[in-house]
Write a protein that holds these residues in place. Structure first.
Motif, PDB file in Angstrom:
ATOM      1  N   ILE A  17       0.861  -1.178   0.000  1.00 32.26           N
ATOM      2  CA  ILE A  17       0.000   0.000   0.000  1.00 32.26           C
ATOM      3  C   ILE A  17       0.900   1.231   0.000  1.00 32.26           C
ATOM      4  N   HIS A  43       1.384   5.115   0.419  1.00 36.49           N
ATOM      5  CA  HIS A  43       0.713   6.269   1.024  1.00 36.49           C
ATOM      6  C   HIS A  43       1.738   7.343   1.351  1.00 36.49           C
ATOM      7  N   ARG A  48       8.121   3.110   6.090  1.00 33.93           N
ATOM      8  CA  ARG A  48       7.675   2.732   4.751  1.00 33.93           C
ATOM      9  C   ARG A  48       8.872   2.232   3.950  1.00 33.93           C
ATOM     10  N   ASP A  96      -5.175  10.986  -0.415  1.00 34.78           N
ATOM     11  CA  ASP A  96      -4.454   9.860   0.184  1.00 34.78           C
ATOM     12  C   ASP A  96      -5.420   8.932   0.937  1.00 34.78           C
ATOM     13  N   PHE A  97      -4.909   7.787   1.325  1.00 35.24           N
ATOM     14  CA  PHE A  97      -5.672   6.880   2.175  1.00 35.24           C
ATOM     15  C   PHE A  97      -5.850   7.513   3.551  1.00 35.24           C
ATOM     16  N   VAL A 142      -5.044   2.632   6.082  1.00 36.11           N
ATOM     17  CA  VAL A 142      -3.669   2.121   6.103  1.00 36.11           C
ATOM     18  C   VAL A 142      -3.540   1.033   7.164  1.00 36.11           C
ATOM     19  N   ARG A 143      -4.094   1.273   8.348  1.00 38.02           N
ATOM     20  CA  ARG A 143      -4.020   0.267   9.413  1.00 38.02           C
ATOM     21  C   ARG A 143      -4.750  -1.011   9.007  1.00 38.02           C
ATOM     22  N   PRO A 176       3.439  -1.171   3.878  1.00 37.64           N
ATOM     23  CA  PRO A 176       3.463   0.246   3.490  1.00 37.64           C
ATOM     24  C   PRO A 176       4.720   0.559   2.676  1.00 37.64           C
TER      25      PRO A 176
END
Length: 236
Positions: free
Chosen positions: A163, A165, A172, A194-195, A200-201, A210
């Motif tokens: 993912i 972000h 990341r 963005d997410f 994201v979690r 990430p």
């Protein structure tokens, strides 16, 4: 070389029958005549060379001479799930260029911060089809219907999952460091905003790693195309 699409073509067929749209293009636009050489694919990995036997603009018939090797066949898959852009032309640009470069599956992803929550699948499919034929592909990408973020996460299990972000919190990995030759990959690209942290979690909880695409802040469609190009480059 002009490539035509016949989705019902199967291995061992003696003839390929083109749709009205493909036939009209061959006969009325390209002015093809009986006896002309034609190249046809079913979009599922089969390509053939043949001769136009019946130049009917409502349904051309092509006599098949040879099956052709799929020189673009690969041993890995690239799946990009990307939020549709606010300006639809930018999403269509991504569909076209990603198809040309070499993506296997695209899922429009509806996220918490998505500004466009409706995706015109029929129009997008035409863009993908045109780009696949232009780039002489025998295996066309799968363009899925738009799907909600949480629903999408539940359906992805195989391969490496990333993912991308822009949030500074947390570690990341660089995408190029996470990719390995031969791996099936799924890469998530978020909307213009963005997410969300919650998304994201949730992705991390489902096994997504990430990643960052570099120091520049990229538009959604640029980020998605960059991810496709990076995955292809690693496998060259």
């Amino acid at each position: 070389m002009q490539l035509f699409y016949a989705p019902d073509l199967n291995e061992g067929d003696a003839f390929a029958i083109l749709s009205r749209e493909e036939s009209h293009h061959a006969v009325k636009v390209l002015r093809m005549q009986a006896g002309d050489e034609m190249f046809v694919t079913n979009g599922r990995g089969l390509g053939v060379r043949g001769t136009l036997s019946d130049p009917s603009p409502s349904g051309c018939s092509v006599r098949i001479e040879d099956a052709l090797e799929d020189t673009q066949k690969r041993g890995y898959r690239i799946h990009v799930a990307v939020a549709p852009t606010k300006v639809n032309d930018r999403m269509e640009w991504f569909l076209e260029k990603a198809t040309e470069i070499g993506v296997d599956e695209i899922t429009p992803l509806i996220c918490a911060r998505s500004e466009r929550r409706v995706f015109n699948h029929a129009r997008g499919s035409k863009v993908v089809l045109s780009a696949a034929k232009q780039s002489l592909k025998y295996s066309f990408p799968v363009l899925n219907e738009a799907e909600g973020f949480k629903t999408f996460l539940k359906g992805i299990s195989a391969g490496k999952k990333f993912i991308a972000h822009c949030m500074p919190e947390g570690r990341r990995l660089s995408l190029k460091d996470g990719l390995c030759p031969g791996d099936d990959v799924c890469i998530l690209i978020g909307p213009e905003g963005d997410f969300s942290p919650e998304e994201v979690r949730a992705a991390v909880d489902c096994g997504f790693v990430p990643v960052t695409l570099g120091t520049s802040r990229l538009r959604t469609e640029t980020a998605a195309l960059f991810a496709v190009a990076m995955a292809c480059t690693v496998n060259m």
